[in-house]
Motif scaffolding. Structure first.
Motif, PDB file in Angstrom:
ATOM      1  N   MET A  99    -114.847 -57.722 -57.867  1.00 16.10           N
ATOM      2  CA  MET A  99    -114.400 -56.773 -56.844  1.00 16.10           C
ATOM      3  C   MET A  99    -115.457 -56.640 -55.762  1.00 16.10           C
ATOM      4  N   LEU A 100    -115.059 -56.826 -54.526  1.00 10.44           N
ATOM      5  CA  LEU A 100    -115.957 -56.676 -53.400  1.00 10.44           C
ATOM      6  C   LEU A 100    -115.816 -55.288 -52.780  1.00 10.44           C
ATOM      7  N   SER A 101    -116.899 -54.827 -52.198  1.00 10.54           N
ATOM      8  CA  SER A 101    -116.894 -53.579 -51.436  1.00 10.54           C
ATOM      9  C   SER A 101    -116.792 -53.945 -49.960  1.00 10.54           C
ATOM     10  N   ILE A 102    -115.692 -53.539 -49.300  1.00 13.33           N
ATOM     11  CA  ILE A 102    -115.383 -54.013 -47.955  1.00 13.33           C
ATOM     12  C   ILE A 102    -115.089 -52.827 -47.038  1.00 13.33           C
ATOM     13  N   ALA A 103    -115.904 -52.672 -46.014  1.00 16.09           N
ATOM     14  CA  ALA A 103    -115.703 -51.613 -45.024  1.00 16.09           C
ATOM     15  C   ALA A 103    -114.957 -52.179 -43.824  1.00 16.09           C
ATOM     16  N   ILE A 104    -113.919 -51.457 -43.387  1.00 16.52           N
ATOM     17  CA  ILE A 104    -113.108 -51.895 -42.250  1.00 16.52           C
ATOM     18  C   ILE A 104    -112.992 -50.731 -41.274  1.00 16.52           C
ATOM     19  N   THR A 105    -113.429 -50.939 -40.042  1.00 18.98           N
ATOM     20  CA  THR A 105    -113.248 -49.906 -39.032  1.00 18.98           C
ATOM     21  C   THR A 105    -111.849 -50.024 -38.433  1.00 18.98           C
ATOM     22  N   GLY A 106    -111.314 -48.895 -37.989  1.00 13.31           N
ATOM     23  CA  GLY A 106    -109.958 -48.903 -37.443  1.00 13.31           C
ATOM     24  C   GLY A 106    -108.923 -49.277 -38.483  1.00 13.31           C
ATOM     25  N   ALA A 107    -109.106 -48.772 -39.704  1.00 11.52           N
ATOM     26  CA  ALA A 107    -108.230 -49.153 -40.814  1.00 11.52           C
ATOM     27  C   ALA A 107    -106.957 -48.335 -40.877  1.00 11.52           C
ATOM     28  N   ASN A 108    -106.703 -47.498 -39.892  1.00 10.31           N
ATOM     29  CA  ASN A 108    -105.534 -46.630 -39.931  1.00 10.31           C
ATOM     30  C   ASN A 108    -104.306 -47.226 -39.249  1.00 10.31           C
ATOM     31  N   SER A 109    -104.465 -48.380 -38.559  1.00  6.31           N
ATOM     32  CA  SER A 109    -103.313 -48.959 -37.863  1.00  6.31           C
ATOM     33  C   SER A 109    -103.565 -50.431 -37.582  1.00  6.31           C
ATOM     34  N   GLY A 110    -102.520 -51.122 -37.112  1.00  3.93           N
ATOM     35  CA  GLY A 110    -102.663 -52.490 -36.642  1.00  3.93           C
ATOM     36  C   GLY A 110    -103.224 -53.443 -37.684  1.00  3.93           C
ATOM     37  N   ASP A 141    -120.487 -55.550 -49.474  1.00  4.02           N
ATOM     38  CA  ASP A 141    -120.289 -56.998 -49.409  1.00  4.02           C
ATOM     39  C   ASP A 141    -119.835 -57.462 -48.025  1.00  4.02           C
ATOM     40  N   VAL A 142    -118.949 -56.687 -47.392  1.00  5.89           N
ATOM     41  CA  VAL A 142    -118.361 -57.125 -46.125  1.00  5.89           C
ATOM     42  C   VAL A 142    -118.189 -55.929 -45.200  1.00  5.89           C
ATOM     43  N   LEU A 143    -118.524 -56.140 -43.924  1.00  6.57           N
ATOM     44  CA  LEU A 143    -118.231 -55.172 -42.876  1.00  6.57           C
ATOM     45  C   LEU A 143    -117.334 -55.856 -41.854  1.00  6.57           C
ATOM     46  N   VAL A 144    -116.163 -55.273 -41.599  1.00  4.52           N
ATOM     47  CA  VAL A 144    -115.234 -55.787 -40.604  1.00  4.52           C
ATOM     48  C   VAL A 144    -115.216 -54.817 -39.423  1.00  4.52           C
ATOM     49  N   ASN A 145    -115.804 -55.230 -38.313  1.00  3.92           N
ATOM     50  CA  ASN A 145    -115.842 -54.394 -37.111  1.00  3.92           C
ATOM     51  C   ASN A 145    -114.565 -54.630 -36.309  1.00  3.92           C
ATOM     52  N   ASN A 146    -113.500 -53.968 -36.734  1.00  4.48           N
ATOM     53  CA  ASN A 146    -112.170 -54.193 -36.174  1.00  4.48           C
ATOM     54  C   ASN A 146    -111.791 -53.199 -35.081  1.00  4.48           C
ATOM     55  N   ALA A 147    -112.235 -51.954 -35.183  1.00  7.87           N
ATOM     56  CA  ALA A 147    -111.774 -50.902 -34.274  1.00  7.87           C
ATOM     57  C   ALA A 147    -112.149 -51.196 -32.830  1.00  7.87           C
ATOM     58  N   ARG A 173    -123.452 -61.935 -51.407  1.00  6.37           N
ATOM     59  CA  ARG A 173    -122.948 -62.800 -50.331  1.00  6.37           C
ATOM     60  C   ARG A 173    -122.450 -61.928 -49.182  1.00  6.37           C
ATOM     61  N   PRO A 174    -123.358 -61.288 -48.465  1.00 10.37           N
ATOM     62  CA  PRO A 174    -122.929 -60.356 -47.419  1.00 10.37           C
ATOM     63  C   PRO A 174    -122.297 -61.057 -46.229  1.00 10.37           C
ATOM     64  N   ARG A 204    -127.904 -64.751 -48.274  1.00 12.03           N
ATOM     65  CA  ARG A 204    -128.031 -64.851 -46.824  1.00 12.03           C
ATOM     66  C   ARG A 204    -126.792 -64.297 -46.137  1.00 12.03           C
ATOM     67  N   LEU A 205    -126.995 -63.543 -45.104  1.00 11.48           N
ATOM     68  CA  LEU A 205    -125.888 -62.979 -44.343  1.00 11.48           C
ATOM     69  C   LEU A 205    -125.104 -64.088 -43.647  1.00 11.48           C
ATOM     70  N   GLU A 206    -123.776 -63.999 -43.750  1.00 12.71           N
ATOM     71  CA  GLU A 206    -122.877 -64.855 -42.985  1.00 12.71           C
ATOM     72  C   GLU A 206    -122.152 -63.994 -41.948  1.00 12.71           C
ATOM     73  N   VAL A 207    -121.965 -64.547 -40.767  1.00  9.40           N
ATOM     74  CA  VAL A 207    -121.362 -63.790 -39.666  1.00  9.40           C
ATOM     75  C   VAL A 207    -120.307 -64.641 -38.984  1.00  9.40           C
ATOM     76  N   ALA A 208    -119.189 -64.030 -38.628  1.00  8.93           N
ATOM     77  CA  ALA A 208    -118.155 -64.723 -37.873  1.00  8.93           C
ATOM     78  C   ALA A 208    -117.490 -63.741 -36.922  1.00  8.93           C
ATOM     79  N   CYS A 209    -117.022 -64.274 -35.814  1.00  6.60           N
ATOM     80  CA  CYS A 209    -116.252 -63.490 -34.848  1.00  6.60           C
ATOM     81  C   CYS A 209    -114.880 -64.159 -34.718  1.00  6.60           C
ATOM     82  N   VAL A 210    -113.819 -63.363 -34.826  1.00 10.38           N
ATOM     83  CA  VAL A 210    -112.456 -63.877 -34.794  1.00 10.38           C
ATOM     84  C   VAL A 210    -111.886 -63.764 -33.382  1.00 10.38           C
TER      85      VAL A 210
END
Length: 301
Positions: free
Chosen positions: A1-12, A81-87, A131-132, A203-209
Motif C-alpha cells: 500500500m502506497l501513501s499518495i497525496a493528491i491536491t485538488g482531489a475534490n473534482s475533475g 510515497d507520491v505527491l500529485v500536484n494536480n490542483a 520509491r518517492p 531516489r526521487l523520481e519526477v514527472a510532469c504530465v
C-alpha cells in the motif's frame, strides 16, 4: 500500500485518480481547499476504498494553509510515497487579476508557488519513502505558444494579465520546476548514495504530465456564465474524459518501472517541452525566484 497525496482531489482528474488509487488499496491523502466539497468527495472516494482516504484542507494560494497541511501530514505520516500536484485555477471569467494576501497574482500563486512550497515542505516525508515520486501537471495548450517564456521581471505585474496567459505561464513554470527537481534529486543521489541506501530511502523520481483538454464536470459547466457555457459546450463534448486522465495519474503513481521522462503525455510517452524549458540558466533563475517568493523553504534534495 502506497501513501499518495493528491491536491485538488475534490473534482475533475484529481477526484478520479483518488477514487482509482483508493479502490486499488492505496492510502489517499485528499488535499482540498473547500472542506464541504472535500467531505463530499471523501465520501465518494471511500465508497469503494480498500482503505479509508484522509481529507486534508489545503488552499494552495495561501502559504499559511500549505504550512498547516504539511504540518498535519508530518505529524500523522511516517513517509509519503507520491505527491500529485494536480490542483490549479483557470477562471476564464476573470477580466482583472486577483492577488493573494502576500501580493502574488492568484494564478501564479496557486498554480506554481503553492505546489512549489508544498513539495518543499513534504520533501522530508518523500525522502523517507523507498520509491518517492512527485507528479506535476502542465497543459497541452502550451503547444500553441512555442515562444512562451517566464516573465521574470513581471511575475505579479497586472499589465499583461489574461486568464489564458497567466495559466500557461504558470504551467511552463511547472515543467521547468520538474526538470530542476529531477536534476537536484539525481545530484543528491550521487552524493549521498551510500547513506540513503542505508536508510532505505530511494531516489526521487519526477514527472510532469501534459494534460489535454479535459471534459469538465457538470457542476463546473453549470457554474459558467450562459454565454461562456454555450461557447464551451462543443469543446467540452470533444474533450478527454477525466476518468482517462485519472488513470494516467494512477499509472504514474504506482507503475513498477522508472518514470518514462520528465515530461510525458496522457499515454505516458515522452514529449518535447516548450523551448524555453530547456534553458538551464532560466530554470535556475526560476528556482531562485520561487524559493525567495515562498520564504526559502528547506528541501530534502
Amino acid at each position: 500500500m502506497l501513501s499518495i497525496a493528491i491536491t485538488g482531489a475534490n473534482s475533475g482528474i484529481g477526484l478520479r485518480a483518488a477514487r482509482t488509487l483508493a479502490a486499488a488499496g492505496h492510502h489517499v491523502l485528499a488535499l482540498c481547499r473547500d472542506l464541504d466539497r472535500g467531505r463530499a468527495a471523501l465520501a465518494e472516494i471511500n465508497a469503494h476504498a480498500a482503505h479509508p482516504a484522509t481529507l486534508v484542507q489545503a488552499d494552495l494560494s495561501s502559504p499559511d494553509s500549505i504550512e498547516a497541511a504539511a504540518d498535519q501530514l508530518t505529524r500523522t505520516a511516517g513517509h509519503l510515497d507520491v505527491l500529485v500536484n494536480n490542483a490549479a485555477v483557470f477562471d476564464q471569467t476573470l477580466r482583472e487579476p486577483r492577488f493573494t494576501a502576500d501580493g502574488h497574482e492568484l494564478f501564479w500563486a496557486t498554480n506554481h508557488l503553492g505546489p512549489f512550497l508544498l513539495t518543499a515542505r513534504l520533501s522530508p516525508l518523500l525522502a523517507a519513502a523507498a520509491r518517492p515520486r512527485v507528479i506535476n501537471v502542465a497543459s497541452k495548450g502550451l503547444l500553441s505558444m512555442p515562444r512562451i517564456r517566464i516573465r521574470f521581471d513581471q511575475l505579479d505585474d497586472p499589465s499583461w494579465f489574461t486568464p489564458t496567459r497567466a495559466y500557461y505561464h504558470a504551467k511552463l513554470a511547472q515543467i521547468m520546476t520538474t526538470m530542476t527537481l529531477a536534476e537536484r534529486a539525481e545530484k543528491a543521489e550521487k552524493e549521498e548514495k551510500a547513506e540513503r541506501a542505508q536508510k532505505g530511502a530511494g531516489r526521487l523520481e519526477v514527472a510532469c504530465v501534459r494534460v489535454p483538454a479535459v471534459r469538465l464536470d457538470a457542476g463546473r459547466v453549470a457554474a459558467m456564465p450562459w454565454l461562456l457555457r454555450t461557447l464551451y459546450a462543443p469543446k467540452n463534448r470533444m474533450a478527454v474524459p477525466a476518468e482517462r486522465l485519472g488513470d494516467t495519474y494512477a499509472r504514474l503513481a504506482t507503475g513498477d518501472g522508472p518514470l518514462p521522462g520528465p515530461y510525458v503525455d496522457e499515454d505516458l510517452r515522452p514529449v518535447r517541452a516548450p523551448a524555453f524549458a530547456y534553458d538551464e540558466p532560466a530554470r535556475e533563475r526560476l528556482w531562485a525566484a520561487s524559493q525567495a517568493a515562498t520564504g526559502n523553504p528547506a528541501w530534502a534534495w
